[in-house]
Design an enzyme around this catalytic site. Sequence first.
Site, short mmCIF file in Angstrom:
data_model
loop_
_atom_site.label_atom_id
_atom_site.label_comp_id
_atom_site.label_asym_id
_atom_site.label_seq_id
_atom_site.Cartn_x
_atom_site.Cartn_y
_atom_site.Cartn_z
N HIS A 19 0.86 -1.20 0.00
CA HIS A 19 0.00 0.00 0.00
C HIS A 19 0.89 1.24 0.00
O HIS A 19 1.20 1.82 1.04
CB HIS A 19 -0.92 0.00 1.23
CG HIS A 19 -2.00 1.04 1.19
ND1 HIS A 19 -3.34 0.73 1.30
CD2 HIS A 19 -1.94 2.39 1.05
CE1 HIS A 19 -4.06 1.86 1.23
NE2 HIS A 19 -3.22 2.87 1.09
N SER A 101 -0.98 4.64 -8.25
CA SER A 101 -1.08 6.06 -8.57
C SER A 101 -2.23 6.28 -9.54
O SER A 101 -2.54 5.40 -10.35
CB SER A 101 0.23 6.57 -9.18
OG SER A 101 0.22 7.98 -9.24
N ASP A 143 -9.50 7.59 -8.62
CA ASP A 143 -9.74 8.62 -7.60
C ASP A 143 -11.25 8.83 -7.50
O ASP A 143 -11.87 9.30 -8.46
CB ASP A 143 -9.03 9.92 -7.98
CG ASP A 143 -9.12 10.97 -6.88
OD1 ASP A 143 -10.12 10.95 -6.11
OD2 ASP A 143 -8.22 11.82 -6.80
N GLY A 176 -8.56 8.28 -2.90
CA GLY A 176 -9.05 9.65 -2.99
C GLY A 176 -9.81 10.00 -1.72
O GLY A 176 -10.02 9.14 -0.86
N HIS A 203 -9.75 1.20 -0.77
CA HIS A 203 -9.77 1.93 0.50
C HIS A 203 -11.20 1.78 1.03
O HIS A 203 -12.15 2.11 0.33
CB HIS A 203 -9.46 3.41 0.30
CG HIS A 203 -8.00 3.69 0.11
ND1 HIS A 203 -7.28 3.15 -0.93
CD2 HIS A 203 -7.14 4.47 0.81
CE1 HIS A 203 -6.01 3.59 -0.85
NE2 HIS A 203 -5.91 4.39 0.19
N GLU A 206 -12.42 4.06 5.78
CA GLU A 206 -11.27 4.87 6.19
C GLU A 206 -11.72 5.96 7.16
O GLU A 206 -10.95 6.46 7.97
CB GLU A 206 -10.68 5.51 4.93
CG GLU A 206 -9.24 5.89 5.02
CD GLU A 206 -8.72 6.50 3.72
OE1 GLU A 206 -7.64 7.09 3.79
OE2 GLU A 206 -9.38 6.41 2.66
N ASP A 288 1.72 3.51 3.28
CA ASP A 288 0.74 4.44 2.71
C ASP A 288 1.46 5.54 1.93
O ASP A 288 1.43 5.55 0.71
CB ASP A 288 -0.15 5.04 3.81
CG ASP A 288 -1.46 5.59 3.26
OD1 ASP A 288 -1.77 5.35 2.08
OD2 ASP A 288 -2.18 6.26 4.02
#
Length: 363
Positions: A19, A101, A143, A176, A203, A206, A288
């Site tokens: 990650h 990314s 994102d 995002g 994700h 979170e 992260d």
Amino acid sequence: VMDHEVGLFCRELPKVELHAHLNGSVSYQTIEKLIRRKPHLNIEHSMTAIGKGQRRTLEECFQVFKVIHQLVDTEEDILMVATDVIREFAEDGVKYLELRSTPREEKNTGLTKKRYVETIIKAIQQCKNEGVDIDVRFLVAIDRRNGPEAAMETVKLAEEFLLSSDGLVVGLDLSGDPKVGHGKDLLPALQRGRNSGLKLSLHLSEVPSQLEESDLLLNLPPDRIGHGTFLHPEMGGSQSLVDKVLKNNIPLELCLTSNVKGQTVPSYSKHHFKYWYQLGHPSVICTDDKGVFCTDLSHEYQLVASTFGLSREALWNLSQQAIDCIFAPETVKQQLKWRWTDLKHHIFTVTKPEANYVSQTVV
């Protein structure tokens, strides 16, 4: 003595990083080079990292990324950033890395999303040709702030590279700002990606009170979960969410420094690592954003050891079990397991603790 011993052991330990956001992993030294390239932006170091003892809200963390994006807007920048990040992970004893990314386009520099991904692949190949001792794969990130159309476009791009990148592009990341948008709008894109053979790392939970979204996304189900901070009942999640994670045996990517500095977890001792570890559930220690949060993977392992009293044997197992959670094929997992076996005796001998130090396992 003990801290030094554990620190040394964690550095020597072969590690798996699953990650790592590319732009958040840019080190102080690389930021220095970027700032020199773009003096007109008037960017200072303090704007790109969160130092020791500092805390930031999640919103403020996302502001830091905006600044880094201004510094990284050409193919040349991306190539330098990616090669630097890969080398730094290798220097820290990481043997297998999955970078992630979001493909970006920059009208003013002519950068396209496709070129963005191609440049990262070029960086991975370049490091390999130079003999950097690390196996690197790439996750194309969606994102969530950009909405369903952009998500679908990203999935199509990832599908293209899944076929053409010689096994380097292995999956999708969903990330995002977690407070923007809703997972249900992104389900068609994620389902499509899944059906075309891309692995999914999402994700999830979170931030608090995302039970409905987490439930929807867990039904896919994803191949791994990023953070999962608020899944369990003690954190306002629910037992049914936990049951889904356990039933599908979905590994969690856990990032201690990031969660504490980003204020989603109050302290290291309250980190949800303990909850999942006690259940014997696959949990992978990750960074992260090693640049933004001023950490590295050795330090994260050391934190886990000192916070939860893990023995060297327990740390070794944690690192070795991470191999089963990677997105590369079985043959790669097998090769990594052989490497770990080869290294084990050497590392336990080189980093022998003091004879009178008996490890206390708290967890």
